[in-house]
Motif scaffolding. Structure first.
Motif, PDB file in Angstrom:
ATOM      1  N   THR A   1       0.854  -1.137  -0.296  1.00 11.07           N
ATOM      2  CA  THR A   1       0.080  -0.103   0.103  1.00 11.07           C
ATOM      3  C   THR A   1       0.278   1.641  -0.149  1.00 11.07           C
ATOM      4  OG1 THR A   1       0.095   0.256   2.451  1.00 11.07           O
ATOM      5  CG2 THR A   1      -1.822  -0.863   1.441  1.00 11.07           C
TER       6      THR A   1
ATOM      7  N   THR B   1      13.017  -5.857  -9.714  1.00 13.49           N
ATOM      8  CA  THR B   1      13.697  -5.758  -9.399  1.00 13.49           C
ATOM      9  C   THR B   1      13.938  -4.539  -8.545  1.00 13.49           C
ATOM     10  OG1 THR B   1      16.062  -5.394  -9.618  1.00 13.49           O
ATOM     11  CG2 THR B   1      14.798  -7.987  -9.490  1.00 13.49           C
ATOM     12  N   ARG B   2      13.440  -2.987  -8.433  1.00 16.53           N
ATOM     13  CA  ARG B   2      13.516  -2.531  -7.917  1.00 16.53           C
ATOM     14  C   ARG B   2      12.962  -1.408  -7.511  1.00 16.53           C
ATOM     15  NH1 ARG B   2      19.568  -2.149  -6.360  1.00 16.53           N
ATOM     16  NH2 ARG B   2      20.027  -4.205  -5.995  1.00 16.53           N
ATOM     17  N   THR B   3      11.943  -1.257  -8.578  1.00 15.42           N
ATOM     18  CA  THR B   3      11.288  -0.491  -8.403  1.00 15.42           C
ATOM     19  C   THR B   3       9.748  -0.644  -8.403  1.00 15.42           C
ATOM     20  OG1 THR B   3      10.296  -0.774 -11.051  1.00 15.42           O
ATOM     21  CG2 THR B   3      12.331   1.267 -11.065  1.00 15.42           C
ATOM     22  N   THR B   4       8.675   0.529  -8.321  1.00 14.83           N
ATOM     23  CA  THR B   4       7.786   0.048  -7.537  1.00 14.83           C
ATOM     24  C   THR B   4       6.903   0.076  -8.733  1.00 14.83           C
ATOM     25  OG1 THR B   4       6.584   2.858  -8.373  1.00 14.83           O
ATOM     26  CG2 THR B   4       8.115   2.064  -5.916  1.00 14.83           C
ATOM     27  N   PHE B   5       6.746  -0.629 -10.055  1.00 13.76           N
ATOM     28  CA  PHE B   5       6.108  -1.072 -10.523  1.00 13.76           C
ATOM     29  C   PHE B   5       6.315  -2.356 -10.853  1.00 13.76           C
ATOM     30  CE2 PHE B   5       6.194  -2.001 -15.438  1.00 13.76           C
ATOM     31  CZ  PHE B   5       5.005  -1.962 -15.507  1.00 13.76           C
TER      32      PHE B   5
ATOM     33  N   MET C   1      12.435   2.305  -5.631  1.00 16.53           N
ATOM     34  CA  MET C   1      11.976   1.297  -4.033  1.00 16.53           C
ATOM     35  C   MET C   1      13.348   1.659  -3.222  1.00 16.53           C
ATOM     36  SD  MET C   1       9.096  -0.020  -4.105  1.00 16.53           S
ATOM     37  CE  MET C   1       9.430  -1.211  -2.456  1.00 16.53           C
TER      38      MET C   1
ATOM     39  N   GLY D   1      10.665   6.265  -8.209  1.00 13.08           N
ATOM     40  CA  GLY D   1       9.607   5.136  -8.518  1.00 13.08           C
ATOM     41  C   GLY D   1      10.873   3.756  -8.618  1.00 13.08           C
TER      42      GLY D   1
ATOM     43  N   LEU E   1       3.870   2.007  -1.228  1.00 12.07           N
ATOM     44  CA  LEU E   1       5.162   1.450  -2.378  1.00 12.07           C
ATOM     45  C   LEU E   1       5.638   3.551  -2.849  1.00 12.07           C
ATOM     46  CD1 LEU E   1       3.928  -1.192  -5.345  1.00 12.07           C
ATOM     47  CD2 LEU E   1       4.982  -0.746  -2.877  1.00 12.07           C
ATOM     48  N   ARG E   2       4.575   4.967  -3.037  1.00  7.89           N
ATOM     49  CA  ARG E   2       4.905   5.061  -3.157  1.00  7.89           C
ATOM     50  C   ARG E   2       5.753   6.283  -2.329  1.00  7.89           C
ATOM     51  NH1 ARG E   2       0.877   9.051  -6.407  1.00  7.89           N
ATOM     52  NH2 ARG E   2      -0.152   6.616  -6.042  1.00  7.89           N
TER      53      ARG E   2
ATOM     54  N   SER F   1      -5.870  -2.400  -2.510  1.00 11.27           N
ATOM     55  CA  SER F   1      -4.274  -2.309  -1.690  1.00 11.27           C
ATOM     56  C   SER F   1      -3.691  -0.238  -2.171  1.00 11.27           C
ATOM     57  CB  SER F   1      -2.691  -3.087  -1.637  1.00 11.27           C
ATOM     58  OG  SER F   1      -2.946  -3.684  -1.457  1.00 11.27           O
ATOM     59  N   GLY F   2      -4.948  -0.478  -3.659  1.00 13.69           N
ATOM     60  CA  GLY F   2      -5.094   0.771  -3.965  1.00 13.69           C
ATOM     61  C   GLY F   2      -3.581   1.129  -5.360  1.00 13.69           C
ATOM     62  N   ILE F   3      -3.469   0.333  -6.009  1.00 14.11           N
ATOM     63  CA  ILE F   3      -2.219   0.247  -6.752  1.00 14.11           C
ATOM     64  C   ILE F   3      -3.635   0.224  -8.051  1.00 14.11           C
ATOM     65  CG2 ILE F   3      -1.025  -1.201  -7.795  1.00 14.11           C
ATOM     66  CD1 ILE F   3       0.343  -0.704  -5.910  1.00 14.11           C
TER      67      ILE F   3
ATOM     68  N   SER G   1       9.719   4.614  -1.230  1.00  8.74           N
ATOM     69  CA  SER G   1      10.435   4.515  -2.651  1.00  8.74           C
ATOM     70  C   SER G   1      10.819   6.557  -2.680  1.00  8.74           C
ATOM     71  CB  SER G   1       9.326   4.482  -4.139  1.00  8.74           C
ATOM     72  OG  SER G   1       8.484   5.122  -4.176  1.00  8.74           O
TER      73      SER G   1
END
Lengths: 503, 319
Positions: A361, B187-191, A372, A370, A363-364, B208-210, A367
């Motif tokens: 929930t 592996t490293r981004t929110t996307f 992480m 964009g 992620l924003r 979850s709001g994605i 990170s």
């Protein structure tokens, strides 16, 4: 009564999952003609033990002895062949097949001369079995058109068609009304009298005292005790399972007026055939419970607020702003959190790690551009695991390997991490044992004390009484009244919910 | 030393599966170099890498789609149309090469996005939807030149197609670069998190709001873009736009991903596996050619490898 003999005997059963001994050296005997309740925390190992008995899980070591014979089970069909049948909590029927097709699914019987299925003979045989259970079930219609309790009887008939010697019931009353429950209990008793050994998993202690002959308690993979029901007291069982006395569990708080601002207002919400004219306000710092019988529309109201369903008419106003054409994504941006009633299908990614589930929930926030921020994520997740005391071997353990209570805590953790202001919690403790249940209730109260507006939807009236400041009672989709905590007793509430009108 | 160990550890995670594929590749290389003295020559190795390039790029795009529990059968047709657009730009309209390349990439972008919107927003079943677009796009390709091939002469294209940098062929370097970008994104981004999460449980992800619709659309856009890159590279190497080129791209891409352990049920798998899968297929194709084995056997052997790889996965899971 017939003389009782040992049907199924387990000796020194062991089963280990990564990080936990799920079943640790359990030896137990099940007698024919007896209803044997197995109680314990979620994660106490009772589900695993019964899966081992039914063949759905394979034991690491130990013996399973059925009528004096040592048997090895490597799949549920092995179990069924030996006459060990499980009636699952989520019924494993095929919704589009008829009753008799479901009962005899996978059995090569009723073939006519050319090897095709003789429908008439099958229906007759099906009716013969179902008559032992109930008189008013039409086996010719697809089972999806039957009520849950009738579907359950078909699942039981399916077990009987395999000449079950041992029948395992996993929380059979979870989705039943009171009258359906008592009918089911009659049937379970009759089956026991026919000589079947019945094993029964449940969380509802008062039901155990209505029906069971024997009760076994499990905790952390160990079998603690097996006693005749007449030799134990309810308070003792709660004490042994949780270390807490029962009076505390049912304590109801006093009502205090809440002074926080209105966070969420619902006006004249209607959805055809589901609910109508629902209006209420929730203030910051209070818990509003919504309850009623199963199918009263409470869950659907909650779903509508989080935009999983869409209302036909009516308004949802969040902090003074009228929301239109909401999606769950926008609802989250408005500061709402939603805990779905079924955590496995819509709450968790079971094949992913605890960490990824919790941070999903947020992620924003975790990170930058964009990408992480793994360190920030790790700290945040570990903090949540600590705060809710979630039992995991590591944050990278798969969510699917955890017990129900811990899974539910993860769904809660997801939203606590995001720091939202409005919580919509559907059946937050379904299928969870008393210990974790109390923890979750405490978390809900803390949320309100810290200024969140919380809506709790539950068909368990005790739970709603426990956590709410005010309670909205629904009956078949219609709002009955809003009750303050402490205003009505449990039995008065039950009367209202069941539609009994007092003058 | 510990740093090297760390790198090896990340490469060979997922229960040693990637290690298995890697060791099999090493075994094949040893076998081929014993059987053919020419196999380990630098020229041949570079040829092998060149052969791997297109399949690796296709595999990378497909990996995104497979992780969301989808499939994209239209990539072969997108590659062909993209190549054809590139050829038409240069040969028929005399446009500069770089504009042709941009036009080519736009084809993948547009078709991929259309696929994505149909699948995510209108909830079409991915396999059927992309089967449909595959047919439409193939039709468009054939219509554009009435089914004829187009010769393409352009200096930039030749440099991309046949050039090399530090001995490495440019197409391979493009493939590796795209692989690296894909690896980082996944592996490293929110996307990337959202992509895996959708494959694991789409409803839970949505709740979850994605924005699952946007994420899923983008996944097919990526796959379409990757297909266009494949199309462009083929035009550059062949010096021609062929309407019937790379019809097997979709199946090859799925195959290398599957060999690499990307679950077709979604949510599981590392794109490093796709890289190894592409190397394995490339090695088999090259090795068989070097050993003068009739090319019909290629299909047979590659099919067997795919089935063995998936079979081993299942056997391991059972244990």
């Amino acid at each position: 009564m017939k003389s009782k003999k040992v049907v199924l005997k387990l000796e020194n059963i062991m089963k280990t999952f990564p990080g936990v001994k799920a079943v640790d050296d359990v030896s137990i005997e099940f007698y024919s003609g007896e209803i044997h309740a197995v109680l314990g925390h979620n994660g106490a190992g009772k589900s695993t033990l019964l899966k081992i008995i039914s063949g759905a899980q394979i034991k690491d070591s130990g013996n399973i002895i059925l009528e004096g014979r040592n048997i090895e089970l490597s799949s549920p069909s092995d179990g069924i062949r030996e006459g060990i049948c499980m009636v699952y909590q989520e019924l494993d029927l095929i919704p589009d097949l008829s009753g008799d097709e479901n009962i005899f699914l996978g059995q090569k019987r009723f073939l006519n001369k050319v090897g095709l299925i003789d429908r008439k003979a099958r229906l007759e045989a099906g009716n013969k079995i179902i008559k032992r259970l109930s008189d008013d079930i039409d086996l010719t219609v697809p089972v999806r058109n039957l009520s849950v309790s009738k579907q359950q009887l078909i699942a039981i008939a399916k077990a009987l068609s395999h000449n079950a010697k041992v029948m395992i019931f996993d929380e059979p009353t979870a989705a039943l009304t009171e009258s359906e429950t008592s009918k089911l209990f009659d049937i379970m008793r009759r089956l026991a009298d026919e000589g079947i050994a019945i094993i029964w998993i449940t969380h509802r202690l008062n039901e155990v005292f209505c029906l069971a002959d024997k009760v076994s308690l499990m905790r952390e993979g160990h079998l603690l005790s097996t006693d005749l029901i007449s030799d134990v007291e309810m308070a003792d069982i709660v004490y042994v399972m949780t270390g807490e006395k029962e009076e505390e569990i049912n304590s109801v708080r006093e009502w205090k007026p809440c002074t926080g601002p209105v966070m969420l207002e619902v006006k004249d919400l209607c959805l055809e055939k589901t609910y109508k004219d629902i209006s209420f306000q929730v203030q910051a710092g209070e818990v509003l419970g919504i309850t009623g019988l199963l199918g009263c529309g409470a869950t659907e109201v909650a779903k509508t607020i989080f935009a999983v369903l869409h209302q036909d008419s009516g308004e949802i106003i969040v902090e003074g702003k009228n929301t239109r054409h909401l999606t769950p994504e926008k609802a989250v941006r408005y500061g709402m959190a939603y805990l779905p009633e079924d955590r496995k299908t819509s709450g968790l990614n079971l094949i992913s790690s605890v960490r990824n589930n919790i941070s999903l929930t947020s992620l924003r926030r975790l990170s930058r551009f964009g990408f992480m921020d793994f360190r920030k994520e790790k700290d945040a997740v570990e903090q949540m695991i600590d705060r809710l005391s979630i039992k995991v071997s590591s944050p990278s353990q798969l969510a699917g390997q955890l017990s129900g209570g811990n899974q539910q805590k993860i769904v809660l953790a997801k939203w606590l991490l995001l720091d939202v202001k409005i919580f919509i919690l559907c059946e937050p403790t379904r299928g969870i044992d008393i210990g974790v249940k109390r923890e979750i209730h405490r978390i809900i109260r803390t949320l309100a004390e810290q200024g969140a507006a919380v809506i709790v939807v539950s068909t368990e009236v005790e739970e709603i009484m426990n956590v709410s400041d005010r309670m909205l009672l629904l009956y078949e989709g219609e709002p009955l009244q809003i009750v303050k905590t402490g205003e009505k007793s449990h039995s008065e509430l039950m009367n209202i919910i069941y539609g009994v009108r007092n003058e | 030393m510990s740093r090297i160990q760390q790198i090896f550890k990340t490469i060979f995670t997922k229960g040693g599966r990637n290690l298995g594929v890697f060791l099999f590749i090493v075994f094949l290389w040893i076998l081929c170099s014993i059987l053919s003295p020419y196999f380990l020559r630098i020229n041949n190795i570079m040829l092998l890498l060149r052969q791997c390039a297109t399949i690796l790029i296709g595999g990378c795009g497909m990996t995104f789609v497979l992780i969301t529990a989808g499939t994209d059968l239209s990539v072969g047709s997108i590659a062909a149309l993209s190549g054809m657009v590139m050829g038409i730009c240069v040969t028929n309209h005399g446009l500069p090469g770089w504009i042709a390349i941009i036009a080519c990439l736009c084809v993948g972008l547009v078709v991929g996005t259309i696929n994505g919107i149909l699948i995510s927003k209108f909830r079409l079943q991915p396999m059927v939807c992309t089967l449909g677009t595959q047919s439409i796009v193939t039709g468009l390709t054939l219509l554009s030149t009435s089914g004829r091939s187009l010769f393409v002469t352009n200096k930039l294209f030749v440099r991309i197609g046949n050039g090399s940098f530090l001995e490495f062929p440019i197409p391979f370097l493009i493939a590796i670069a795209l692989f690296a970008v894909s690896y980082i994104v996944l592996t490293r981004t929110t996307f990337g998190r959202a992509v895996y999460s959708i494959g694991g449980n789409e409803e839970a992800t949505r709740l979850s709001g994605i924005n699952t619709i946007r994420t899923k659309t983008l996944v097919y856009t990526i796959s379409g873009l990757a297909a266009s890159v494949v199309g462009a590279i083929l035009v550059c190497t062949l010096g021609a736009s062929e309407p019937t080129v790379c019809q097997d791209l979709a199946l090859d891409s799925i195959a290398v991903s599957a060999i690499g352990g990307i679950s077709l049920f979604g949510g599981v798998g590392s794109i490093v596996g796709t890289l190894l899968g592409a190397l394995l297929i490339g090695t088999i194709k090259n090795g068989l050619t070097m050993l003068n084995i009739v090319s019909y056997y290629q299909q047979l052997i590659i099919g067997t490898v795919i089935i063995l790889a998936v079979l081993m996965e299942q056997i391991k899971k059972k244990k």
